[in-house]
Motif scaffolding. Structure first.
Motif, short mmCIF file in Angstrom:
data_model
loop_
_atom_site.label_atom_id
_atom_site.label_comp_id
_atom_site.label_asym_id
_atom_site.label_seq_id
_atom_site.Cartn_x
_atom_site.Cartn_y
_atom_site.Cartn_z
N UNK A 1 0.84 -1.21 0.00
CA UNK A 1 0.00 0.00 0.00
C UNK A 1 0.87 1.26 0.00
N UNK A 2 1.94 1.24 0.79
CA UNK A 2 2.84 2.40 0.84
C UNK A 2 3.44 2.66 -0.54
N UNK A 3 3.79 1.60 -1.25
CA UNK A 3 4.36 1.77 -2.59
C UNK A 3 3.32 2.32 -3.56
N UNK A 4 2.07 1.85 -3.47
CA UNK A 4 1.02 2.37 -4.35
C UNK A 4 0.77 3.85 -4.09
N UNK A 5 0.73 4.22 -2.82
CA UNK A 5 0.50 5.63 -2.47
C UNK A 5 1.68 6.49 -2.94
N UNK B 1 -1.14 -6.63 -6.76
CA UNK B 1 -0.34 -5.43 -6.48
C UNK B 1 0.30 -4.89 -7.75
N UNK B 2 0.92 -5.77 -8.52
CA UNK B 2 1.60 -5.34 -9.75
C UNK B 2 0.62 -4.71 -10.73
N UNK B 3 -0.58 -5.30 -10.86
CA UNK B 3 -1.59 -4.75 -11.76
C UNK B 3 -2.07 -3.38 -11.28
N UNK C 1 -9.99 8.75 -6.73
CA UNK C 1 -11.04 7.80 -7.13
C UNK C 1 -10.84 7.35 -8.57
N UNK C 2 -10.50 8.28 -9.43
CA UNK C 2 -10.24 7.94 -10.84
C UNK C 2 -9.10 6.93 -10.95
N UNK C 3 -8.02 7.18 -10.25
CA UNK C 3 -6.83 6.32 -10.36
C UNK C 3 -7.05 4.93 -9.78
N UNK C 4 -7.96 4.81 -8.81
CA UNK C 4 -8.12 3.55 -8.08
C UNK C 4 -9.40 2.78 -8.43
N UNK C 5 -10.20 3.28 -9.34
CA UNK C 5 -11.50 2.65 -9.60
C UNK C 5 -11.34 1.23 -10.12
N UNK C 6 -12.24 0.35 -9.65
CA UNK C 6 -12.33 -1.05 -10.12
C UNK C 6 -11.02 -1.82 -9.95
N UNK C 7 -10.39 -1.66 -8.79
CA UNK C 7 -9.12 -2.35 -8.55
C UNK C 7 -9.23 -3.51 -7.56
#
Length: 341
Positions: free
Chosen positions: A230-234, A280-282, A269-275
């Protein structure tokens, strides 16, 4: 028991088990003041939620004995909501004991153990008049200093969201360069040029962890990825955001509409929708792709497109401010999706 004399009034500190306090209340030997039902429910849920981990902490209850009355009856000055929550634990625990859910039954047993084994400090003042007790009640409820939000986030070991927010702030130099308002929940534009408040940063983290804009901050949440992921995604999202707009000026509302928090939330919200079902890689690859798709957006405050969304013109400079509501944020996220194609 510890006894002392303060300002001619004797005070003593006693230790009572919750079971004893509940018995005193039932026998009329413990008198409470006004009860705030939502606060009582919040305290009761705090106990129930943390019984299994045995992470429950309470400050002393403050009580007094009436002036000129020979009686063991205690009148609560500070701790009325805690005391009422304690009295409700038996009922909740016995209901859960018969549950078909083993976790609920185990929690009930832990709560009963907590009631029997946990002792609460009670500070008792002797011989107070009703007027003195009332003044003390007012002072406790108006003079006490609330723990600053930055300290709650920095030291809260119970909330995953607070812990991860703290790590995000510590580990991102570009974010600190953009500016984080540490104490105020809201940022007054255009004077304050910090990019986000600490409370707003926590909301951004909340969306990454839960997919929702608001959740109960006092409850642990079920994480589908490791904390480091999560830290890497943020970190990735912020890096891509600052590639779209410089960290040094992103909080300047005279230039940047990204200084408007509703728009920031829409970008999240746009960047994370339908995840939900992505690895993690996707997720990381999708965030990068979607954010790069926004390179053509004009983020300047004077871009007339922003007035297509809910908002109002206000302040001395007559700037347009976006409304911070879910419907408006979701509408902007849909618009961003169209721009990112």
């Amino acid at each position: 028991m510890i006894t002392d004399i303060v300002f001619s009034k004797q005070q003593s500190i006693h230790s009572y088990s919750i079971e004893t306090l509940e018995k005193m209340f039932m026998e009329g030997k413990l008198k409470l003041r006004e009860i705030n039902i939502p606060q009582v429910r919040q305290i009761r849920n705090y106990i129930l939620d943390n019984a299994l981990e045995e992470r429950i902490y309470f400050p002393p209850i403050v009580a007094y004995k009436k002036e000129g009355v020979q009686s063991d009856t205690l009148y609560i000055i500070d701790g009325n909501q805690r005391m009422m929550a304690f009295t409700q634990l038996y009922e909740f625990a016995f209901k859960k004991l018969g549950s078909d859910d083993p976790k609920d039954a185990e929690k009930a047993r832990k709560v009963l153990d907590f009631i029997c084994d946990t002792e609460i400090a009670v500070q008792v003042f002797e011989g107070l008049s009703e007027k003195e007790a009332n003044q003390m009640y007012v002072d406790f409820n108006t003079k006490g200093k609330k723990v600053a939000l930055s300290k709650r986030i920095a030291f809260d070991s119970r909330s995953d969201i607070n812990q991860i927010t703290n790590k995000v702030l510590q580990g991102n130099t570009m974010l600190r360069s953009a500016g984080i308002e540490m104490e105020k929940r809201a940022i007054i534009r255009p004077a304050n040029k910090n990019f986000l408040s600490l409370s707003q940063l926590r909301q951004v983290v909340t969306v990454f962890l839960t997919g929702k804009m608001t959740v109960d901050q006092n409850k642990n949440i079920e994480l589908s990825l490791d904390v480091d992921q999560y830290l890497e995604l943020i970190r990735t999202w912020f890096n891509e955001l600052f590639a779209l707009y410089s960290a040094k000026s992103i909080g300047d509302y005279e230039k940047s509409m990204l200084a408007s928090f509703p728009l920031v939330m829409a970008v999240v919200l746009y960047a994370l929708s339908d995840m939900e079902n992505m690895s993690f890689e996707e997720r990381k690859a999708t965030i990068i792709s979607r954010m790069k798709g926004l390179k053509g957006v004009d983020w300047s405050r004077d871009n007339p497109v922003w007035t297509n969304f809910e908002g109002s013109i206000r302040g001395a400079f007559k700037y347009f401010y976006l409304d911070n509501n879910k419907k408006n944020i979701e509408k902007m996220a849909k618009w961003l999706e169209q721009q990112g194609r």
